[in-house]
Design a protein around this motif. Structure first.
Motif, PDB file in Angstrom:
ATOM      1  N   LYS A  37       0.795  -1.216  -0.120  1.00 49.45           N
ATOM      2  CA  LYS A  37       0.056  -0.168  -0.028  1.00 49.45           C
ATOM      3  C   LYS A  37       0.810   1.346   0.036  1.00 49.45           C
ATOM      4  O   LYS A  37       2.106   1.370   0.578  1.00 49.45           O
ATOM      5  CB  LYS A  37      -0.862  -0.045   1.280  1.00 49.45           C
ATOM      6  N   GLY A  39       1.221   4.825   1.684  1.00 51.52           N
ATOM      7  CA  GLY A  39       0.826   5.467   2.810  1.00 51.52           C
ATOM      8  C   GLY A  39       1.279   6.822   2.953  1.00 51.52           C
ATOM      9  O   GLY A  39       0.551   7.879   2.680  1.00 51.52           O
ATOM     10  N   CYS A  45       5.983   5.371   7.229  1.00 50.11           N
ATOM     11  CA  CYS A  45       4.409   4.683   7.912  1.00 50.11           C
ATOM     12  C   CYS A  45       4.944   3.128   7.762  1.00 50.11           C
ATOM     13  O   CYS A  45       4.180   2.167   8.537  1.00 50.11           O
ATOM     14  CB  CYS A  45       3.423   5.053   7.319  1.00 50.11           C
ATOM     15  N   ALA A  47       3.421   1.355   5.345  1.00 52.30           N
ATOM     16  CA  ALA A  47       2.382   0.442   4.478  1.00 52.30           C
ATOM     17  C   ALA A  47       2.927  -0.152   3.217  1.00 52.30           C
ATOM     18  O   ALA A  47       2.305  -1.202   2.817  1.00 52.30           O
ATOM     19  CB  ALA A  47       1.102   1.450   4.130  1.00 52.30           C
ATOM     20  N   ARG A  58      10.969  -0.369   2.651  1.00 53.20           N
ATOM     21  CA  ARG A  58       9.845   0.592   2.320  1.00 53.20           C
ATOM     22  C   ARG A  58       9.957   0.513   0.773  1.00 53.20           C
ATOM     23  O   ARG A  58      10.806   1.546   0.201  1.00 53.20           O
ATOM     24  CB  ARG A  58      10.107   1.730   3.075  1.00 53.20           C
ATOM     25  N   TYR A 101      -5.743  -1.570   6.171  1.00 55.51           N
ATOM     26  CA  TYR A 101      -4.759  -1.021   5.266  1.00 55.51           C
ATOM     27  C   TYR A 101      -3.206  -1.156   5.410  1.00 55.51           C
ATOM     28  O   TYR A 101      -2.544  -1.404   4.620  1.00 55.51           O
ATOM     29  CB  TYR A 101      -5.010   0.794   5.190  1.00 55.51           C
ATOM     30  N   CYS A 102      -2.847  -0.939   6.804  1.00 56.36           N
ATOM     31  CA  CYS A 102      -1.422  -1.291   7.192  1.00 56.36           C
ATOM     32  C   CYS A 102      -0.908  -2.701   7.220  1.00 56.36           C
ATOM     33  O   CYS A 102       0.213  -2.787   7.488  1.00 56.36           O
ATOM     34  CB  CYS A 102      -1.115  -0.397   8.281  1.00 56.36           C
ATOM     35  N   GLN A 103      -1.755  -3.500   7.207  1.00 53.81           N
ATOM     36  CA  GLN A 103      -1.612  -4.919   7.704  1.00 53.81           C
ATOM     37  C   GLN A 103      -0.560  -5.803   6.989  1.00 53.81           C
ATOM     38  O   GLN A 103       0.318  -6.206   7.297  1.00 53.81           O
ATOM     39  CB  GLN A 103      -3.014  -5.738   7.673  1.00 53.81           C
ATOM     40  N   GLN A 106       2.657  -4.350   8.086  1.00 57.47           N
ATOM     41  CA  GLN A 106       2.692  -4.988   9.515  1.00 57.47           C
ATOM     42  C   GLN A 106       3.466  -6.227   9.354  1.00 57.47           C
ATOM     43  O   GLN A 106       4.432  -6.449  10.145  1.00 57.47           O
ATOM     44  CB  GLN A 106       1.532  -4.611  10.158  1.00 57.47           C
ATOM     45  N   ASN A 130       6.279   0.296  12.158  1.00 60.12           N
ATOM     46  CA  ASN A 130       4.908   0.686  11.055  1.00 60.12           C
ATOM     47  C   ASN A 130       3.815   1.412  11.854  1.00 60.12           C
ATOM     48  O   ASN A 130       3.754   1.155  13.085  1.00 60.12           O
ATOM     49  CB  ASN A 130       4.412  -0.528  10.853  1.00 60.12           C
ATOM     50  N   CYS A 132      -0.034   2.366  12.599  1.00 67.66           N
ATOM     51  CA  CYS A 132      -1.503   1.838  12.452  1.00 67.66           C
ATOM     52  C   CYS A 132      -2.539   2.849  12.793  1.00 67.66           C
ATOM     53  O   CYS A 132      -2.378   3.325  14.200  1.00 67.66           O
ATOM     54  CB  CYS A 132      -1.786   0.666  13.276  1.00 67.66           C
ATOM     55  N   ARG A 133      -3.178   3.470  12.119  1.00 71.21           N
ATOM     56  CA  ARG A 133      -3.962   4.602  12.117  1.00 71.21           C
ATOM     57  C   ARG A 133      -5.252   4.157  13.192  1.00 71.21           C
ATOM     58  O   ARG A 133      -5.848   5.080  13.619  1.00 71.21           O
ATOM     59  CB  ARG A 133      -4.541   5.220  11.004  1.00 71.21           C
TER      60      ARG A 133
END
Length: 161
Positions: A37, A39, A45, A47, A58, A101-103, A106, A130, A132-133
């Motif tokens: 993703k 981010g 972040c 993601a 990243r 979204y961030c999984q 992560q 990472n 996680c919002r």
């Protein structure tokens, strides 16, 4: 345009494209590997975390030129022989995702951490940077510790292993 050869999720690819393009956009736009993703776009972040030659990186901060001749693994390539990775299993058992979204990032970070530190201690979780919002960090940490147990063969509470 330049020709770049690399291995993505175990498959050798000969790709033509802009060597300065971030790996993230190539994976998402050209190969339709959308588990990685976007981010923040500046590598903060997490993601977009993938593995390059087995280490977390990243993808928004790595150019296609930087991955020429290397192995890239995305979340789509993490399972083996149709089986989820123990980290993915632990994620499901801990019911980690909210928005999800961030999984992927992560999970990729956790797999790298457990590879580097197989006898994980809770203090080692500070290396997971990472974001996680949704605020599921407590469940993320629990899942990583569960995965460490699964991977070491230590019995897990409730009889699972």
């Amino acid at each position: 345009m330049s020709k770049i050869s690399l291995i993505i999720n175990g498959v050798r690819r000969e790709l033509e494209g802009d060597a300065t393009q971030p790996l993230l956009w190539f994976l998402r736009d050209n190969l339709r590997l959308t588990g990685t993703k976007y981010g923040c776009g500046v590598g903060q972040c997490g993601a977009c975390t993938v593995h390059i030659d087995g280490r977390a990186a990243r993808a928004c901060s790595v150019t296609m030129a930087n991955v020429a001749g290397r192995r890239v693994t995305t979340i789509e390539g993490l399972e083996s022989n149709g089986n989820l990775h123990p980290v993915q299993e632990a994620w499901i058992a801990a019911d980690v995702p909210q928005c999800g979204y961030c999984q992927a990032g992560q999970i990729m970070t956790a797999v790298d951490l457990l590879k580097r530190i197989p006898q994980l201690r809770e203090a080692d979780l500070a290396q997971v940077t990472n974001l996680c919002r949704c605020g599921t960090h407590v469940r993320i940490k629990a899942a990583i510790m569960d995965a460490a147990k699964r991977m070491s063969g230590t019995p897990i509470a409730g009889g699972k292993s």
